[in-house]
Design an enzyme around this catalytic site. Structure first.
Site: not given
Ligand code: APR
Ligand code: PHB
Length: 405
Positions: A81, A210, A302, A306, A398
């Site tokens: 991704h 998200y 979550p 990580k 990220y």
């Protein structure tokens, strides 16, 4: 190995407690470095594989799995991704990880599959792994000859080792074996949980979404192009039986922008569970010859994906330190392990807390009035998606920060 009718004793270099991702990855890396190790796990392999966990791997994690020789299926079946989307105010905004980080990406590949690949590699190498070990206990941790004792099939077994790796998760025995006057724990518990489902339907979008919504947080993730992993923020008072599949799908749809909601395909859940969220760190990550790795030492909410990546980072530091001890005859790595690992842990804790605070619906604070909390979040999100600097900071955290040399 010595054996009597009711006990056995064996010797190894590293005794690893726990056959989750941390323990199995450490065992694999130590084996490839020529370091003998035994893995001692309290559950069955089937139980370990039944736990549905996260699914986003940092590039440093995929590199480590390659170094461990278990990356083949991940590269064949995993999804690379280049970005993800933030959804707020009824619209989605893409975070272009690849462009913002100079080409870095993440790999979508379920933790269950990582664990399965590690299990298969360990079995193929014929390495000693004890499943369904009972009453595991650690002894003489601060001496040069620490020992692990466990019960199996009515027989007491003892493993003498040079080092013990505590890879036994948040509820394990390893952290609990460090004296209370030595251990310092830091914790933040969040006032909500995540209700997650697994379903064999196509993803809502090609990338993760998200969502910050006034009804609560939602996340549309995936395991493949035919299997999704979705989450909605829920109350800590909720029980899984309170959430029918239909209620879940309706709530997820309500928390997405119209286009994503229209594209959402529903189907029967094949797994459904509620997980609480906490930030937790135990210091130090070393006590005598005991080294903690992964969830045994820390827990992250979550939101930032990580958990598995931090476990892999600990294992990278620890495996390299143990290899230096045995091969280069230096203890510099093991003496610096806790400091170095915790430095990365706290940065991931900070990022996971930041993203959790940004995306979830919190109860009003004592001095709050109106919808000040949600308004502050949407202002931050509006700033974030229009600031190259802010998006770059989000992206580099990220995809995973660089390792300390
Ligand atoms: N003796 C032996 N094994 C134990 C004991 C014990 N006393 N207590 C726990 N275990 C085992 C558990 O059954 C589990 O299989 O240790 C293993 C720990 O695995 P995880 O909890 O998965 O922790 P870790 O390997 O560090 O992986 C971290 O898992 O929980 C997720 O989000 C987390 O993705 C992260 C990853
Ligand atoms: C998941 O796919 O389970 C997942 C993905 C991203 C997250 C958390 C969970 O931030």
């Amino acid at each position: 190995m010595t054996t009597s009718s009711s006990s056995t004793s064996q010797r190894t270099q590293v005794a690893i407690i726990g056959a989750g991702p941390s323990g199995l990855l450490l065992g694999q890396l130590l084996h490839r470095a020529g370091i003998a190790n035994v893995v001692i796990e309290q559950r069955s392999p089937e139980y370990v594989l039944s736990r549905i966990r996260a699914g986003v791997l940092e590039q440093v994690t995929t590199d480590l799995l390659d170094e461990a020789g278990v990356g083949q299926r991940m590269h064949a079946e995993g999804l690379v991704h280049d970005g993800f989307e933030l959804c707020f105010g009824g619209a989605r905004h893409r975070i272009d990880l690849h462009r913002l980080t100079g080409g870095r990406t993440v790999m979508v590949y379920g933790q269950t599959e990582v664990t399965r690949d590690l299990m298969d590699a360990r079995s193929a190498a014929g390495l000693p792994t004890v499943y369904e070990a009972e009453q595991v206990s650690l002894h003489d941790i601060t001496t040069a000859r620490p020992r692990v004792r466990y019960l199996k099939d009515g027989v007491v077994h003892e493993v003498q080792a040079d080092f013990i790796a505590g890879c036994d998760g948040f509820h394990g025995v390893s952290r609990a074996s460090i004296p209370a006057d030595v251990l310092r724990c830091h914790e933040r518990v969040y006032p909500f949980g995540w209700l997650g489902i697994l379903a064999d339907v196509p993803p809502v979008s090609d990338e993760l979404i998200y969502s910050n919504h006034e009804r609560g947080f939602a996340l549309c993730s995936m395991r493949s192009k035919t299997r999704v992993r979705h989450y909605v923020q829920c109350s800590l008072d909720d029980k899984v039986e309170d959430w029918s599949d239909a209620r879940f799908w309706d709530e997820l749809r309500a928390r997405l922008d119209p286009e994503a909601a229209a594209r959402m395909v529903t189907g029967p859940s094949i797994e459904k569970s509620i997980a609480p969220l906490r930030s937790f760190v135990a210091e130090p990550m070393r006590y005598g010859q005991l080294f903690l790795s992964g969830d045994a030492a820390h827990i992250v909410p979550p939101t930032g994906a990580k958990g598995l990546n931090l476990a892999a980072a600990d294992v990278r530091y620890l495996s390299h330190a143990l290899a230096e001890h045995y091969v280069e005859k230096t203890n510099a790595g093991i003496d610096d392990y806790s400091r170095k690992a915790l430095r990365r842990v706290w940065k991931a804790e900070r990022f996971s807390w930041y993203l959790t605070s940004l995306l979830h619906r919190f109860p009003a604070g004592p001095g709050d009035s109106g919808d000040v909390g949600h308004r502050m979040q949407t202002a931050e999100l509006d700033y974030l998606v229009h600031s190259e600097a802010a998006m770059t900071s989000l992206a580099e955290n990220y995809v995973g920060l660089p390792f300390e040399a």
